[in-house]
Scaffold this motif. Sequence first.
Motif, mmCIF file in Angstrom:
data_model
loop_
_atom_site.group_PDB
_atom_site.id
_atom_site.type_symbol
_atom_site.label_atom_id
_atom_site.label_comp_id
_atom_site.label_asym_id
_atom_site.label_seq_id
_atom_site.Cartn_x
_atom_site.Cartn_y
_atom_site.Cartn_z
ATOM 1 N N GLU A 148 0.813 -1.218 0.000
ATOM 2 C CA GLU A 148 0.000 0.000 0.000
ATOM 3 C C GLU A 148 0.850 1.274 0.000
ATOM 4 O OE1 GLU A 148 -3.455 2.185 2.660
ATOM 5 O OE2 GLU A 148 -3.039 0.061 2.995
ATOM 6 N N GLY A 149 1.840 1.340 0.854
ATOM 7 C CA GLY A 149 2.694 2.532 0.917
ATOM 8 C C GLY A 149 3.466 2.751 -0.372
ATOM 9 N N ARG A 150 4.004 1.685 -0.923
ATOM 10 C CA ARG A 150 4.761 1.792 -2.178
ATOM 11 C C ARG A 150 3.841 2.210 -3.328
ATOM 12 N NH1 ARG A 150 8.791 3.617 -4.662
ATOM 13 N NH2 ARG A 150 9.628 2.347 -6.321
ATOM 14 N N ARG A 151 2.629 1.678 -3.367
ATOM 15 C CA ARG A 151 1.686 2.091 -4.410
ATOM 16 C C ARG A 151 1.375 3.570 -4.302
ATOM 17 N NH1 ARG A 151 -0.867 -2.584 -2.677
ATOM 18 N NH2 ARG A 151 -2.673 -1.426 -1.929
ATOM 19 N N ARG A 152 1.236 4.078 -3.085
ATOM 20 C CA ARG A 152 0.992 5.510 -2.877
ATOM 21 C C ARG A 152 2.165 6.341 -3.389
ATOM 22 N NH1 ARG A 152 0.739 5.781 2.548
ATOM 23 N NH2 ARG A 152 -0.744 4.105 2.504
ATOM 24 N N GLU A 153 3.392 5.920 -3.059
ATOM 25 C CA GLU A 153 4.594 6.619 -3.544
ATOM 26 C C GLU A 153 4.654 6.615 -5.073
ATOM 27 O OE1 GLU A 153 7.969 4.609 -1.912
ATOM 28 O OE2 GLU A 153 7.445 5.110 0.154
ATOM 29 N N LEU A 154 4.411 5.441 -5.646
ATOM 30 C CA LEU A 154 4.435 5.324 -7.103
ATOM 31 C C LEU A 154 3.340 6.166 -7.744
ATOM 32 C CD1 LEU A 154 5.091 1.502 -7.479
ATOM 33 C CD2 LEU A 154 6.602 3.335 -8.250
ATOM 34 N N GLY A 155 2.161 6.155 -7.167
ATOM 35 C CA GLY A 155 1.063 6.954 -7.721
ATOM 36 C C GLY A 155 1.413 8.420 -7.786
ATOM 37 N N ASP A 156 1.974 8.956 -6.696
ATOM 38 C CA ASP A 156 2.369 10.364 -6.675
ATOM 39 C C ASP A 156 3.478 10.646 -7.686
ATOM 40 O OD1 ASP A 156 0.461 10.837 -4.737
ATOM 41 O OD2 ASP A 156 1.881 10.728 -3.069
ATOM 42 N N ALA A 157 4.452 9.736 -7.789
ATOM 43 C CA ALA A 157 5.542 9.912 -8.756
ATOM 44 C C ALA A 157 5.017 9.823 -10.190
ATOM 45 C CB ALA A 157 6.632 8.864 -8.525
ATOM 46 N N LEU A 158 4.059 8.938 -10.422
ATOM 47 C CA LEU A 158 3.504 8.792 -11.763
ATOM 48 C C LEU A 158 2.685 10.013 -12.172
ATOM 49 C CD1 LEU A 158 2.575 5.016 -11.673
ATOM 50 C CD2 LEU A 158 4.318 6.094 -13.125
ATOM 51 N N ILE A 159 2.021 10.659 -11.221
ATOM 52 C CA ILE A 159 1.310 11.900 -11.527
ATOM 53 C C ILE A 159 2.305 12.936 -12.055
ATOM 54 C CG2 ILE A 159 0.110 13.891 -10.533
ATOM 55 C CD1 ILE A 159 -1.279 11.925 -8.636
ATOM 56 N N ALA A 160 3.427 13.096 -11.367
ATOM 57 C CA ALA A 160 4.445 14.062 -11.801
ATOM 58 C C ALA A 160 4.992 13.693 -13.177
ATOM 59 C CB ALA A 160 5.569 14.145 -10.770
ATOM 60 N N LEU A 161 5.265 12.419 -13.393
ATOM 61 C CA LEU A 161 5.768 11.968 -14.687
ATOM 62 C C LEU A 161 4.736 12.208 -15.785
ATOM 63 C CD1 LEU A 161 7.912 10.566 -16.415
ATOM 64 C CD2 LEU A 161 6.940 8.371 -15.675
ATOM 65 N N ALA A 162 3.477 11.903 -15.502
ATOM 66 C CA ALA A 162 2.409 12.121 -16.482
ATOM 67 C C ALA A 162 2.293 13.597 -16.844
ATOM 68 C CB ALA A 162 1.083 11.596 -15.936
ATOM 69 N N GLU A 163 2.447 14.473 -15.866
ATOM 70 C CA GLU A 163 2.398 15.912 -16.139
ATOM 71 C C GLU A 163 3.563 16.340 -17.021
ATOM 72 O OE1 GLU A 163 2.172 17.494 -12.181
ATOM 73 O OE2 GLU A 163 0.002 17.137 -12.048
ATOM 74 N N ASP A 164 4.755 15.802 -16.781
ATOM 75 C CA ASP A 164 5.920 16.103 -17.623
ATOM 76 C C ASP A 164 5.711 15.605 -19.053
ATOM 77 O OD1 ASP A 164 7.197 17.278 -15.471
ATOM 78 O OD2 ASP A 164 8.523 15.558 -15.085
ATOM 79 N N ILE A 165 5.178 14.408 -19.184
ATOM 80 C CA ILE A 165 4.912 13.853 -20.514
ATOM 81 C C ILE A 165 3.875 14.706 -21.240
ATOM 82 C CG2 ILE A 165 3.935 11.879 -21.761
ATOM 83 C CD1 ILE A 165 5.203 10.095 -19.540
ATOM 84 N N ALA A 166 2.813 15.073 -20.543
ATOM 85 C CA ALA A 166 1.765 15.902 -21.146
ATOM 86 C C ALA A 166 2.337 17.237 -21.612
ATOM 87 C CB ALA A 166 0.625 16.123 -20.156
ATOM 88 N N ALA A 167 3.194 17.845 -20.797
ATOM 89 C CA ALA A 167 3.803 19.117 -21.182
ATOM 90 C C ALA A 167 4.649 18.952 -22.439
ATOM 91 C CB ALA A 167 4.649 19.663 -20.032
ATOM 92 N N SER A 168 5.372 17.848 -22.554
ATOM 93 C CA SER A 168 6.177 17.591 -23.749
ATOM 94 C C SER A 168 5.294 17.422 -24.982
ATOM 95 C CB SER A 168 7.027 16.336 -23.568
ATOM 96 O OG SER A 168 7.971 16.524 -22.556
ATOM 97 N N PHE A 169 4.198 16.707 -24.825
ATOM 98 C CA PHE A 169 3.252 16.545 -25.940
ATOM 99 C C PHE A 169 2.662 17.897 -26.361
ATOM 100 C CE2 PHE A 169 2.680 11.906 -25.024
ATOM 101 C CZ PHE A 169 2.861 11.442 -26.311
#
Length: 102
Positions: free
Chosen positions: A75-96
Amino acid sequence: QQDILSGPMKAYTPRTKQDADVLKAEFADIRQRGWAECVEEIDLGVSSVAAPIKLSALGAAFSVGATGSVRRFGEGRRRELGDALIALAEDIAASFEVSLAA
């Protein structure tokens, strides 16, 4: 979401959610936190986490995610990954968005 809730729901494992009210609550949780998780709902022993890549012209047409064993994706690791993936998704979206504007 309505298509999912009104269509047939197949159980891939004993943990697959099939109750419309449970799924509605999960959809609300996903919208609130910004990422989704799947814990042994498709394959036993496997967890995944994903965040939407939101593009102004398309909406959330893509996602970025990570998959691993339930032993490593607690559960804790999924929470960490979820938050990190949000940031990554925002970076990818900005590049697109920059690429689409060019």
